[in-house]
Design a protein around this motif. Structure first.
Motif, PDB file in Angstrom:
ATOM      1  N   ILE A 147      42.297  53.827  32.135  1.00 24.86           N
ATOM      2  CA  ILE A 147      43.504  53.173  31.606  1.00 24.86           C
ATOM      3  C   ILE A 147      43.855  51.945  32.445  1.00 24.86           C
ATOM      4  O   ILE A 147      44.264  50.908  31.907  1.00 24.86           O
ATOM      5  N   ILE A 148      43.678  52.047  33.770  1.00 20.38           N
ATOM      6  CA  ILE A 148      43.945  50.892  34.636  1.00 20.38           C
ATOM      7  C   ILE A 148      43.005  49.738  34.293  1.00 20.38           C
ATOM      8  O   ILE A 148      43.431  48.575  34.172  1.00 20.38           O
ATOM      9  N   ILE A 149      41.725  50.052  34.105  1.00 19.16           N
ATOM     10  CA  ILE A 149      40.756  49.015  33.750  1.00 19.16           C
ATOM     11  C   ILE A 149      41.084  48.407  32.392  1.00 19.16           C
ATOM     12  O   ILE A 149      41.042  47.179  32.209  1.00 19.16           O
ATOM     13  N   ILE A 154      43.224  43.914  29.060  1.00 21.43           N
ATOM     14  CA  ILE A 154      44.156  43.375  28.062  1.00 21.43           C
ATOM     15  C   ILE A 154      44.943  42.209  28.653  1.00 21.43           C
ATOM     16  O   ILE A 154      45.141  41.178  27.994  1.00 21.43           O
ATOM     17  N   LEU A 155      45.373  42.346  29.916  1.00 24.51           N
ATOM     18  CA  LEU A 155      46.124  41.266  30.562  1.00 24.51           C
ATOM     19  C   LEU A 155      45.256  40.027  30.763  1.00 24.51           C
ATOM     20  O   LEU A 155      45.718  38.895  30.571  1.00 24.51           O
ATOM     21  N   VAL A 156      43.982  40.228  31.134  1.00 29.85           N
ATOM     22  CA  VAL A 156      43.065  39.085  31.323  1.00 29.85           C
ATOM     23  C   VAL A 156      42.846  38.351  30.005  1.00 29.85           C
ATOM     24  O   VAL A 156      42.914  37.112  29.943  1.00 29.85           O
ATOM     25  N   VAL A 157      42.585  39.111  28.945  1.00 30.58           N
ATOM     26  CA  VAL A 157      42.361  38.494  27.633  1.00 30.58           C
ATOM     27  C   VAL A 157      43.626  37.791  27.143  1.00 30.58           C
ATOM     28  O   VAL A 157      43.568  36.675  26.610  1.00 30.58           O
ATOM     29  N   GLU A 347      34.397  54.561  32.004  1.00 29.21           N
ATOM     30  CA  GLU A 347      34.441  53.419  32.919  1.00 29.21           C
ATOM     31  C   GLU A 347      33.447  52.330  32.532  1.00 29.21           C
ATOM     32  O   GLU A 347      33.844  51.169  32.337  1.00 29.21           O
ATOM     33  N   PRO A 348      32.140  52.620  32.374  1.00 28.28           N
ATOM     34  CA  PRO A 348      31.208  51.541  31.991  1.00 28.28           C
ATOM     35  C   PRO A 348      31.457  51.010  30.578  1.00 28.28           C
ATOM     36  O   PRO A 348      31.230  49.817  30.322  1.00 28.28           O
ATOM     37  N   ILE A 349      31.931  51.885  29.677  1.00 28.16           N
ATOM     38  CA  ILE A 349      32.190  51.425  28.311  1.00 28.16           C
ATOM     39  C   ILE A 349      33.311  50.385  28.299  1.00 28.16           C
ATOM     40  O   ILE A 349      33.198  49.323  27.655  1.00 28.16           O
ATOM     41  N   ILE A 350      34.392  50.669  29.024  1.00 34.40           N
ATOM     42  CA  ILE A 350      35.516  49.728  29.069  1.00 34.40           C
ATOM     43  C   ILE A 350      35.113  48.424  29.756  1.00 34.40           C
ATOM     44  O   ILE A 350      35.471  47.331  29.306  1.00 34.40           O
ATOM     45  N   GLY A 355      33.695  42.682  29.339  1.00 31.28           N
ATOM     46  CA  GLY A 355      32.705  41.621  29.471  1.00 31.28           C
ATOM     47  C   GLY A 355      32.416  40.929  28.152  1.00 31.28           C
ATOM     48  O   GLY A 355      32.299  39.696  28.092  1.00 31.28           O
ATOM     49  N   VAL A 356      32.328  41.719  27.088  1.00 26.55           N
ATOM     50  CA  VAL A 356      32.050  41.147  25.767  1.00 26.55           C
ATOM     51  C   VAL A 356      33.204  40.256  25.306  1.00 26.55           C
ATOM     52  O   VAL A 356      32.992  39.136  24.805  1.00 26.55           O
ATOM     53  N   LEU A 357      34.442  40.732  25.472  1.00 31.86           N
ATOM     54  CA  LEU A 357      35.606  39.946  25.028  1.00 31.86           C
ATOM     55  C   LEU A 357      35.710  38.617  25.791  1.00 31.86           C
ATOM     56  O   LEU A 357      35.886  37.551  25.189  1.00 31.86           O
ATOM     57  N   VAL A 358      35.573  38.695  27.123  1.00 27.59           N
ATOM     58  CA  VAL A 358      35.652  37.473  27.927  1.00 27.59           C
ATOM     59  C   VAL A 358      34.491  36.550  27.587  1.00 27.59           C
ATOM     60  O   VAL A 358      34.655  35.322  27.473  1.00 27.59           O
TER      61      VAL A 358
END
Length: 377
Positions: A147-149, A154-157, A347-350, A355-358
């Motif tokens: 959830i933290i990741i 979401i904040l980065v995007v 963890e790796p999925i998120i 990475g894909v979104l950015v």
């Protein structure tokens, strides 16, 4: 935990010291002043069973527990229960006057009082809440890091859409570059975030603030729980947690010689999870029509084939208590395994999704730049 019984004053001091040394990570954080959360019930029933087994009377035992409590709401609750007992009420009748306690606890304690096994029943209730709290901690532990990741992602995007994309958009408008479809899509998303981002933030804050009120609404519980069960990985894990609680509760009630139909009714009121409550409602109706417990469980998909098969064996061999204990151990083991697996998988999925979104945003912004450089060159 132990109570030296030769000196009551020492007991009071030792208990207070023990409370102060409780690890912060072991404390249950509750909102809106819940005087008797599951963690507090675990402590209450465990301590009460120890005192009763040591030969201390119920009144004196409650007094010792009360003196060991520092928080005023809990102390007042114990005081009210003690006053009811002094007035002639039994422990089950005393707790039944307070909404924090369920009918499951009321009937369990009542059976203990009638059969002279109040200490054993208290110990079983403490064990029930201890297991329930442990499963809750496993769930929180498994979901906290993902959830933290996800929140960070979401904040980065949101930052990129709000501040980075508009900078590129100004350059493209000045140079009058023809934009690819993916760039137009990202710019549209950026404009939506700038226009309605505040509304999204207000809705999220409103949801958090009204969560305590909404959790009391049946329709909200139904929607939330059904969505939770449909989530990949998480849904199956949550289902296993509640199946573990169900089998443990039925095992305790069966040990107290409670009939099956009454056990189903009590567990339905005890475990606040709509899909399980709905399933138990159908099971109850099916048993009242004359069907066996195994046949009733088989009709609802919430209960897996393993449970149905073992319950059928229990009915044929009259070993309900033993079978439900074994089922509880198996489900509890699955909860521990899946909590670790859930954290490992998510963890790796998120991270990959982030990475894909950015990457998509950066590609969408740099594609027109490459086209612009080729035109200028």
């Amino acid at each position: 935990m132990g109570f030296p019984l030769d000196n009551i004053q020492t007991v009071k001091k030792d208990q207070n010291v023990g409370r102060d040394k409780t690890s912060f990570l072991q404390r249950e954080i509750t909102l809106f002043g819940n005087a008797f959360s599951n963690k507090k019930k675990e402590d209450f029933y465990t301590e009460l069973s120890v005192l009763l087994r040591a030969g201390i009377t119920l009144k004196d035992g409650l007094e010792l527990i009360e003196n060991a409590i520092k928080k005023k709401p809990q102390k007042e609750k114990i005081q009210a229960i003690s006053k009811s007992i002094v007035s002639g009420a039994s422990l089950s009748e005393a707790i039944n006057q307070h909404k924090e306690f369920t009918e499951y606890e009321y009937y369990s304690l009542k059976i203990g009082e009638e059969t002279g096994t109040l200490a054993q029943v208290s110990e079983q209730l403490g064990a029930f809440y201890a297991r329930k709290n442990e499963q809750r901690r496993n769930l929180i532990s498994a979901l906290t890091y993902p959830i933290i990741i996800l929140t960070t992602a979401i904040l980065v995007v949101a930052f990129m859409l709000s501040y980075v994309v508009p900078m590129f958009q100004d350059i493209f408008e000045q140079q009058k570059v023809e934009l690819p479809a993916i760039t137009k899509f990202i710019i549209t998303c950026s404009e939506l975030v700038k226009s309605y981002g505040w509304l999204i933030v207000v809705l999220i804050l409103g949801w958090f603030l009204s969560k305590a009120f909404l959790n009391k609404k049946r329709w909200y519980q139904k929607i939330k729980n059904n969505i939770t069960l449909r989530l990949p990985f998480i849904g199956e894990f949550v289902k296993t947690v509640y199946l573990s609680q169900f089998t443990q509760a039925v095992s305790l009630l069966t040990a107290s010689k409670v009939p099956v139909i009454n056990s189903i009714q009590l567990v339905k009121q005890m475990i606040n999870f709509y899909p399980l409550q709905d399933a138990l409602e159908h099971v109850e109706q099916s048993i009242l029509k004359g069907r066996s417990l195994s046949d009733s469980l088989k009709q609802h998909q919430f209960f897996d084939d393993k449970m149905v098969a073992l319950v059928k064996v229990a009915e044929e061999t009259n070993q309900n208590e033993f079978i439900f204990q074994r089922l509880n151990e198996q489900y509890n083991s699955q909860v521990q395994q899946r909590s670790k697996l859930l954290s490992t998988i998510m963890e790796p999925i998120i991270i990959m999704i982030v990475g894909v979104l950015v990457g998509v945003i950066l590609i969408a912004m740099y594609l027109p730049m490459f086209k612009l450089s080729s035109v200028l060159g």
